[in-house]
Write an enzyme that holds these catalytic residues in place. Structure first.
Site, PDB file in Angstrom:
ATOM      1  N   ASN A  11      39.754 -17.752-115.283  1.00 44.58           N
ATOM      2  CA  ASN A  11      41.075 -18.138-115.781  1.00 44.58           C
ATOM      3  C   ASN A  11      41.335 -17.520-117.144  1.00 44.58           C
ATOM      4  O   ASN A  11      40.387 -17.203-117.881  1.00 44.58           O
ATOM      5  CB  ASN A  11      41.180 -19.662-115.951  1.00 44.58           C
ATOM      6  N   ASP A  13      42.484 -18.859-120.544  1.00 47.00           N
ATOM      7  CA  ASP A  13      42.703 -20.122-121.242  1.00 47.00           C
ATOM      8  C   ASP A  13      43.811 -19.956-122.283  1.00 47.00           C
ATOM      9  O   ASP A  13      43.702 -19.114-123.184  1.00 47.00           O
ATOM     10  CB  ASP A  13      41.419 -20.571-121.953  1.00 47.00           C
ATOM     11  N   ASN A  43      32.989 -18.669-117.667  1.00 46.33           N
ATOM     12  CA  ASN A  43      32.281 -19.222-118.826  1.00 46.33           C
ATOM     13  C   ASN A  43      30.779 -19.258-118.584  1.00 46.33           C
ATOM     14  O   ASN A  43      29.976 -18.853-119.443  1.00 46.33           O
ATOM     15  CB  ASN A  43      32.760 -20.647-119.110  1.00 46.33           C
ATOM     16  N   ASN A 182      28.551 -34.078-115.903  1.00 47.04           N
ATOM     17  CA  ASN A 182      28.566 -34.921-117.098  1.00 47.04           C
ATOM     18  C   ASN A 182      28.574 -36.378-116.642  1.00 47.04           C
ATOM     19  O   ASN A 182      28.612 -36.667-115.437  1.00 47.04           O
ATOM     20  CB  ASN A 182      29.744 -34.573-118.020  1.00 47.04           C
ATOM     21  N   GLY A 214      27.165 -35.419-123.777  1.00 43.89           N
ATOM     22  CA  GLY A 214      27.729 -35.047-125.072  1.00 43.89           C
ATOM     23  C   GLY A 214      26.744 -35.254-126.211  1.00 43.89           C
ATOM     24  O   GLY A 214      25.604 -34.792-126.164  1.00 43.89           O
ATOM     25  N   ALA A 242      34.156 -25.895-123.080  1.00 42.05           N
ATOM     26  CA  ALA A 242      33.086 -25.041-122.522  1.00 42.05           C
ATOM     27  C   ALA A 242      31.693 -25.386-123.026  1.00 42.05           C
ATOM     28  O   ALA A 242      30.751 -24.624-122.785  1.00 42.05           O
ATOM     29  CB  ALA A 242      33.375 -23.570-122.763  1.00 42.05           C
ATOM     30  N   ALA A 243      31.522 -26.530-123.673  1.00 40.08           N
ATOM     31  CA  ALA A 243      30.171 -26.919-124.079  1.00 40.08           C
ATOM     32  C   ALA A 243      29.276 -27.094-122.854  1.00 40.08           C
ATOM     33  O   ALA A 243      28.122 -26.640-122.838  1.00 40.08           O
ATOM     34  CB  ALA A 243      30.217 -28.209-124.894  1.00 40.08           C
ATOM     35  N   GLY A 244      29.811 -27.746-121.816  1.00 44.26           N
ATOM     36  CA  GLY A 244      29.025 -27.934-120.605  1.00 44.26           C
ATOM     37  C   GLY A 244      28.708 -26.624-119.913  1.00 44.26           C
ATOM     38  O   GLY A 244      27.602 -26.440-119.378  1.00 44.26           O
ATOM     39  N   ASP A 245      29.653 -25.693-119.909  1.00 40.34           N
ATOM     40  CA  ASP A 245      29.413 -24.390-119.288  1.00 40.34           C
ATOM     41  C   ASP A 245      28.372 -23.594-120.068  1.00 40.34           C
ATOM     42  O   ASP A 245      27.544 -22.885-119.481  1.00 40.34           O
ATOM     43  CB  ASP A 245      30.712 -23.596-119.202  1.00 40.34           C
ATOM     44  N   ALA A 275      28.003 -24.058-129.646  1.00 40.99           N
ATOM     45  CA  ALA A 275      29.328 -23.772-129.093  1.00 40.99           C
ATOM     46  C   ALA A 275      30.384 -24.750-129.578  1.00 40.99           C
ATOM     47  O   ALA A 275      31.538 -24.355-129.820  1.00 40.99           O
ATOM     48  CB  ALA A 275      29.271 -23.767-127.570  1.00 40.99           C
ATOM     49  N   ARG A 278      32.495 -24.126-132.797  1.00 38.05           N
ATOM     50  CA  ARG A 278      33.378 -22.973-132.845  1.00 38.05           C
ATOM     51  C   ARG A 278      34.548 -23.187-131.891  1.00 38.05           C
ATOM     52  O   ARG A 278      34.444 -23.946-130.938  1.00 38.05           O
ATOM     53  CB  ARG A 278      32.620 -21.700-132.436  1.00 38.05           C
ATOM     54  N   GLY A 280      37.310 -22.288-128.948  1.00 39.32           N
ATOM     55  CA  GLY A 280      37.445 -21.507-127.728  1.00 39.32           C
ATOM     56  C   GLY A 280      36.310 -21.702-126.752  1.00 39.32           C
ATOM     57  O   GLY A 280      35.370 -22.470-126.987  1.00 39.32           O
TER      58      GLY A 280
END
Length: 298
Positions: A11, A13, A43, A182, A214, A242-245, A275, A278, A280
């Site tokens: 995608n 974003d 990602n 999650n 988290g 995108a932390a999980g990715d 990640a 920052r 994005g």
């Protein structure tokens, strides 16, 4: 031939920075806008490549400028893009609201990501030559199911991020070697109110469940029991997109590099913690040199 094949979404974003979510009918001011390559599949592919893996991507983009931009992103990261199909219509987009406290809300318009729902010979060849197949649920679920069946038949390990959560076809969890939901996704999939009980329930089907929570880290469940916990590195979040990715991509990269699961999880947790400091999605993901410098010695 690639160590990691990612079957997933690509995608663009479209990210707006804003103080809070607007109420129905309300207009508020935003403080910034950016267009950043994303999609859970892209990602995870980028995170895995930056984590040191040789990665190939299987996806679809539209016949528009966004599609060209996403292909260019893959090539810039050294990811094999021969499995990125161009179809008529728009490329998928994600409309991301990032709040000032770092939390986010996302609306995904799938576009080209839903254009193909069956495996073809090229996909099968890529999967057959890989060591690990990674997928999410932003592509059609029947496609993911067929890919996981093909991977199991060929001795290729499988990693699934069950997002966005949907009803899974019978047998998909049993074809999953590592499930990475999650906490909210785990509860919804399991039909449980408690995080840990959800992880235990899901691990009776999937071989290993790594449930991310988290700032509370992650837990690992196998055969109906919680077997370990992964602490989170303490940081002040800027953007959790995108932390999980990042976690999943880094985890897979370190596993195919030969790390045992506990060490790979340490690296994944550190990468995700970087990640979120920052802005994005792909723009926030660290490279392996940065992550390895924060890993405690063994």
């Amino acid at each position: 031939m690639s160590d990691v094949v990612v079957l997933g979404s690509a995608n663009m974003d479209l990210v707006v920075r804003q103080p809070r979510l607007p109420r129905p009918g309300e207009t508020i001011w935003g403080s910034g806008f950016s267009a950043i390559p994303g999609g859970k599949g892209l990602n995870q592919a980028v995170a895995a490549a930056r984590g040191g893996a040789d990665v190939a991507f299987l996806g679809c983009v539209g016949d528009d400028a966004f599609g060209s931009d996403l292909r260019a992103c893959l090539r810039l990261e050294g990811i094999d893009d021969r499995g990125l199909e161009r179809v008529l219509g728009p490329t998928g987009t994600a409309h991301v609201s990032v709040l000032d406290d770092g939390e986010n809300a996302i609306v995904v318009v799938p576009g080209a990501n839903h254009a193909v729902d069956a495996l073809d010979d090229g996909m099968l060849a890529a999967i057959s030559s890989a060591r690990c197949l990674v997928a999410q649920l932003e592509r059609p679920v029947p496609l993911v199911h067929a890919a996981f069946r093909a991977a199991r038949d060929r001795g290729v390990s499988t990693v699934l991020t069950p997002a966005p959560v949907t009803v899974l076809p019978p047998g998909l969890l049993e074809l999953t070697d590592i499930l990475v939901p999650n906490a909210g996704e785990a509860r919804e999939l399991a039909g449980a109110d408690d995080d840990l009980e959800a992880a235990r329930m899901l691990s009776r089907s999937a071989a290993t469940v790594v449930m991310t929570r988290g700032a509370d880290g992650a837990v690992v469940a196998e055969r109906g029991e919680i077997v370990s916990e992964v602490p989170a590195r303490r940081v002040v979040p800027v953007d959790t997109t995108a932390a999980g990715d990042t976690f999943v991509g880094t985890l897979v990269a370190r596993l195919v590099a030969g790390s045992a699961l506990p060490r790979a999880l340490e690296a994944a947790s550190i990468a995700a913690s970087i990640a979120v400091t920052r802005a994005g999605a792909t723009t926030s993901m660290p490279r392996w040199e940065e992550v390895s410098g924060l890993l405690p010695p063994r």
